[in-house]
Scaffold this motif. Sequence first.
Motif, short mmCIF file in Angstrom:
data_model
loop_
_atom_site.label_atom_id
_atom_site.label_comp_id
_atom_site.label_asym_id
_atom_site.label_seq_id
_atom_site.Cartn_x
_atom_site.Cartn_y
_atom_site.Cartn_z
N ALA A 87 0.88 -1.17 0.05
CA ALA A 87 -0.14 -0.04 -0.10
C ALA A 87 0.79 1.25 0.01
CB ALA A 87 -0.95 -0.16 1.32
N TYR A 88 0.35 2.28 -0.87
CA TYR A 88 1.18 3.60 -0.73
C TYR A 88 0.17 4.45 -0.43
CZ TYR A 88 5.34 1.58 -3.09
OH TYR A 88 6.43 0.76 -3.39
N ASP A 89 0.46 5.55 0.17
CA ASP A 89 -0.50 6.94 0.44
C ASP A 89 -0.75 7.53 -0.82
OD1 ASP A 89 -1.24 8.91 2.99
OD2 ASP A 89 -1.11 9.72 0.99
N VAL A 90 -2.01 7.38 -1.04
CA VAL A 90 -2.29 8.04 -2.57
C VAL A 90 -1.61 9.59 -2.77
CG1 VAL A 90 -4.36 8.96 -2.08
CG2 VAL A 90 -3.93 8.65 -4.26
N LEU A 91 -1.61 10.42 -1.73
CA LEU A 91 -1.17 11.89 -1.70
C LEU A 91 0.14 11.87 -1.40
CD1 LEU A 91 -4.23 13.64 0.00
CD2 LEU A 91 -3.61 13.36 -2.49
N SER A 92 0.71 11.36 -0.47
CA SER A 92 2.27 11.58 -0.33
C SER A 92 3.19 10.57 -1.11
CB SER A 92 2.38 11.55 1.22
OG SER A 92 2.00 10.26 1.62
N GLU A 93 2.62 9.62 -1.77
CA GLU A 93 3.39 8.33 -2.08
C GLU A 93 4.08 7.57 -1.07
OE1 GLU A 93 3.93 7.24 -5.74
OE2 GLU A 93 1.77 7.94 -5.77
N GLU A 94 3.80 7.90 0.07
CA GLU A 94 4.70 7.22 1.02
C GLU A 94 4.35 5.65 1.27
OE1 GLU A 94 4.29 6.60 6.06
OE2 GLU A 94 3.28 8.39 4.95
N ARG A 95 5.48 4.79 1.29
CA ARG A 95 5.20 3.51 1.37
C ARG A 95 4.69 3.21 2.87
NH1 ARG A 95 7.87 -1.76 1.68
NH2 ARG A 95 7.64 -3.03 -0.11
N ILE A 96 3.61 2.53 2.90
CA ILE A 96 3.01 2.20 4.26
C ILE A 96 3.43 0.86 4.47
CG2 ILE A 96 0.82 1.73 5.35
CD1 ILE A 96 -0.37 4.04 3.68
N GLY A 97 3.02 -0.24 3.57
CA GLY A 97 3.50 -1.28 3.97
C GLY A 97 2.93 -2.60 3.25
N VAL A 98 3.31 -3.83 3.53
CA VAL A 98 2.51 -4.88 2.76
C VAL A 98 1.24 -4.98 3.49
CG1 VAL A 98 2.57 -7.41 2.59
CG2 VAL A 98 4.72 -6.18 2.56
N VAL A 99 0.26 -5.01 2.76
CA VAL A 99 -1.21 -5.32 3.41
C VAL A 99 -1.81 -6.50 2.93
CG1 VAL A 99 -1.65 -2.58 3.56
CG2 VAL A 99 -1.97 -4.08 1.39
N GLY A 100 -2.41 -7.28 3.71
CA GLY A 100 -3.18 -8.28 3.26
C GLY A 100 -4.65 -7.97 2.87
N ARG A 101 -5.40 -9.16 2.28
CA ARG A 101 -6.40 -9.02 1.59
C ARG A 101 -7.45 -8.22 2.28
NH1 ARG A 101 -8.24 -14.18 -1.73
NH2 ARG A 101 -6.05 -14.06 -2.24
N ARG A 102 -7.43 -8.63 3.39
CA ARG A 102 -8.51 -7.90 4.26
C ARG A 102 -8.31 -6.53 4.89
NH1 ARG A 102 -10.35 -12.96 7.83
NH2 ARG A 102 -10.99 -14.37 6.22
N ASP A 103 -6.95 -6.17 4.88
CA ASP A 103 -6.81 -5.04 5.49
C ASP A 103 -6.94 -3.92 4.64
OD1 ASP A 103 -5.66 -6.34 7.41
OD2 ASP A 103 -3.37 -6.09 6.45
N ALA A 104 -7.48 -3.83 3.42
CA ALA A 104 -7.77 -2.75 2.71
C ALA A 104 -9.04 -2.98 1.76
CB ALA A 104 -6.67 -2.40 1.51
#
Lengths: 531, 245, 366
Positions: A87-104
């Motif tokens: 996952a990346y923040d859509v505005l800051s492009e910051e790398r948030i980290g690996v997300v599972g299927r359920r997290d997002a």
Amino acid sequence: MLRLLRRTLTILFLLPASVMAQGLEDLVTSLPDGDFDDRAQVVNAIALSGDPRALNVLELLSDGQLSYLREDGRIVTVRDEGDDDVAYDVLSEERIGVVGRRDARDVRVNNGLRRDIAAAIGRMGLQNVDPAVRLDAAERAFRARDPEQIDALRAALAAETDPEVTTVFEQALAAAVLRSDAGEADKRIAIAALAARGDRDALSALSPALTDPVLAGEAQAATDKIERSIASWGLAQNLWYGISLGSVLMLAAIGLAITFGVMGVINMAHGELVMIGAYTTYLVQETIRNSFPEMFGWSLAIAVPLAFVTAGAVGVAIERGVVRYLYGRPLETLLATWGISLILQQAVRSIFGPNNREVGNPEWMSGAVDIGQMAMTWNRIWILVFALAVFAALMLVLKRTPIGLQMRAVTQNRAMAASVGIRTGWVDAMTFGLGAGVAGLAGVALSQIDNVSPNLGQSYIVDSFMVVVFGGAGNLWGAFAGAFSLGIANKFMEPWVGAVLAKILILVAIILFIQKRPRGLFALKGRAVDS
Amino acid sequence: MTAQLYLDGVERSFDGFKAITGLSLHVRKGELRAIIGPNGAGKTTMMDIITGKTRPDKGEVFWNEKVDLTKTDEAGSARLGIGRKFQKPTVIESLSVEDNIGLALKTDRSVFATLFARQTPAHADRITELLHLVRLADERARPSADLSHGQKQWLEIGMLLAQEPELLLVDEPAAGMTDDETMRTAELLRDLAGTHTVIVVEHDMEFVRALNCKVTVLHQGRVLAEGSIDHVSANPEVVEVYLGR
Amino acid sequence: MTKLIDRRMGFFLIALFIAVVAIPVGNLAIEGKPVASYVVQLSGKYLCYALLAVALDLVWGYCGILSLGHGAFFALGGYAMGMHLMREIGTRGVYGDPVLPDFMVFLSYEQLPWFWLGFDQFWFAALMCMLVPGALAFVFGWFAFRSRVSGVYLSIITQAMTYALMLSFFRNEMGFGGNNGLTDFKDVLGFDLQSDATRAGLFIASAVALVAGLMIAKAIALSQLGKVLIGIRDAESRTRFLGYRVEGYKLFVFVVSAMMAGVAGALYTPQVGIINPGEFSPANSIEIVIWVALGGRGTLVGAAIGAIFVALAKTLLTGWIPEMWLFALGGLFVFVTLFMPRGVLGVIEESWAKLRRTEPVKEVTP
């Protein structure tokens, strides 16, 4: 300022209070809330935020690429990286980290919302605060010719205050109207607006009206008018190309006009002196690139005096070393300077290699400016300015300075000049040096539009001789008139016969012209000339 | 009176400078005429017009009353029988003295005639005769570049005679000659007059006096005075032009 | 006749005769080929250059016309012969078209352009390699000499002429093979161009042409017309006032010289196996001038020697240290104009004259 205020007021009026006065971050975060209608309002608010990141967000949303994290509600895009979803923040492009299927979870969109997004993106440009962006959006709308955009264009037109943008809005509206089923009156207005625009795009925008039984006559008249306008702009464009070529020819030839015209010396190494100027520019730019990159914009300003001095010094060396022993033997001078040109060419080839060297345009010389339907590149404009400045400076030197006076004195009567105490040898060296220095200046200019290679000089030598011979030796105005008339004639013939044949025809024409006026356009007539 | 050379109302300017302004001149067949005048009086331009080197802007130039000299070129006027000697002696430097004379002999001037020309004994005799006349018989095989200034003057006169012209235009023949040579030149020109028409342009008054002929004074491109040397030198205008200002 | 072959001409002819016997014999008749085939080919090429130099010397050395476009006449002669050789290829080309040369098939020509007609006949091509350069020289010269364009102006417009021709021949639309020119020749008059015997034959033909060119040029120089030419060179105005129409003389010698250059080009093409627009380049034409200047202008034999010497030096130097060639050639231009304005033969003649002290050497009869 007033305009900005008005625009803000419009926005305020259009939007519910809940989505007003929020930053893009808050708006984006609120995307998943509510139903599709609510989401459409948020989309509009994002579009109107004026934030440069808004476009990206809306495009991602439309493509269904936005998700929100269940944990904290942040809006992200999820990208495939190998086996993981990251996952990346859509505005800051910051790398948030690996997300599972359920997290997002996806932010959902339907077709109705997609249409709203598309319209919002269109309006975003049309109602942007920056007039340049609006102009660009208007041009795009003009080319799109989409009847769907009619309402948006009308709204934008109503709010528009910039006259230039208004015109394009009207034209974009006209193009869209002609493809819609709007009424006859609206279409009449549209045809008139397109006729006023008068370019090739307007011509294609008009084409739907040509098949309309009622409007065909008017549309045909508008088409004819546009075609005439295109033709005259084409003429203007050709004229510009011709003037531009003329300025290059003049730069290349004017130094020759001094040595050939004033001194009667044929300098076949003239082209190589131009080449030396170009290589000087290259060296200056290399030094700047390596040591002071922030000075790059000044590279040409530094190269101009250096090229003049370098080429001038080589010129003085040629005069003192060879040419002065050959005065009164023009054919021998021609051969000796040809030999020097071969040596200079090979020297440059040995030092810098046979390939083209990279010489860059400073920023102020790149890009182009449009006048109507005519494009003029900045480097060509600057070269024209430079050529005229060099010409004016030379005229001044020859007419107004002591050295210029001495040069003319030696030209007219060597023996008399010597007897009144002019050091004729020194004047010869200076005159030759001046001609060579001007060749160096030409090299700086040519490095901006031509390949800098050991053959640079060779490609101009025949042309520059033609200019001098055509214009008439002994007169700088001759070189001026010769260069511009040959340049313009060449460019006017090119569309008809192609570049190479145009050049051939020009050469043949000069050969024939010489028969009629053996001493050129601006020849000095009189008994003394051929004695 | 029939004029062999007839100029009437001739005008010619160069880039605004009026070199000849309404010049009229009549020279009889067999006459010896001296033309004097200060620098810029139009003497050289006048000769250029007569020989077809320069075209007049206005006026008439006739040869033997029927040939329009404004329509001929240099070679044409030479073929009509007008010979010209330059102020600065011009000979063909890399050719031998005899070849210079040989080139001037009156022969067919067309390209193919010269390509296949053979020298006849008559030609050889004529060359020898002319070389004796101009006292260059001993130098006949030398390149003419080796001659002294005065010898070149003589060689050019020899070439002029070899052309067998009816009219000789002679520009300052005495320049660079010794006094003795000058007098001998004057004598030669006097001898030639009668059988030839001779026009001499000269600065040297002694020489003009020695020619003992009718004198035309040119000034600012037109005739200022005409008559015997004593007559023109008594003319106050002439005196002013030469001595005044 | 005795005048035609003076001492220096005699020496040169003897040397040439020895070469003409020794080179083919060494290549063809002696076991182990002491003379390699490429030497025969190169020597033939040098003799073509020598003939070209003699042609230029005739106009420059005798009449003072410095043509910077003689390479154009040479190249036109070369093209005329090249066109014949192309037609001779016939069905042996890549596309096997019996009439159209390969490049025309490639450029989708439907039929032979009219100006290619007749070139299947050798006699026609041989005629054209003289007539075409001659006609160009006539038209160009007629305009230029009549309006009295002379000196450097003439030099510059001759340069413009060859430059314009070069640009024209680079165009595919001209119908002369564009950039690539004409090449891949197979045979001439039925003889295989790759065979040693043909090469030797072409070498001998070049020598014969050179001797003929020298004799014609010398005969012209010795005639009354030759003296008129010298008159034009030394004192053009004087010559006019003697009654000679200078333009006619210039035109005559210019045309003769162009035809001679055309013959040199026609012999050159089959020996090097290609003719392309590069032959028209102005630089080539100026190089001819230095051959003549080095040997001694107005000496004919000197021009031929100069051409052979410079061409030989070029072959050796470009093979040995290529970077040096342009330095050497450029230096030669400067050196000859500054220190040897009369060329090598001029220097020799002067020192000979000094030695003898009596009178300068002039047409000594052997």
